[in-house]
Motif scaffolding. Structure first.
Motif: not given
Length: 82
Positions: A35-43, A57-64
């Motif tokens: 599910c997360l393999a192609n994510a660009g942003v995870l909130v 993946p590399p360069r993806a962003l995480l917003y907590e």
């Protein structure tokens, strides 16, 4: 969760795909990684689930997202180091 996802999708526009993944005891880690393999942003809300950054993946962003008026001095120092 559905309303928040719909509002986010409307704000971002048609070039973005917004998906909601909810915790379930029977959700295997491999499926979650897929599910997360192609994510660009995870909130994600503040908490243990922020460990999902390990599956991004590399360069993806995480917003907590922290609760309103939640502040711990240690978080500021950690943010400034990154």
């Amino acid at each position: 969760a559905d309303r928040a996802a719909a509002n986010l999708a409307a704000a971002l526009g048609p070039r973005w795909r917004v998906s909601t993944v909810l915790h379930h005891d029977r959700l295997p880690p491999c499926l979650l990684a897929k599910c997360l393999a192609n994510a660009g942003v995870l909130v994600t809300p503040h908490g243990f689930q922020s460990m999902l950054y390990l599956l991004l993946p590399p360069r993806a962003l995480l917003y907590e997202v922290f609760p309103h008026r939640y502040y711990k001095h240690g978080y500021k120092r950690a943010a400034l180091e990154w």
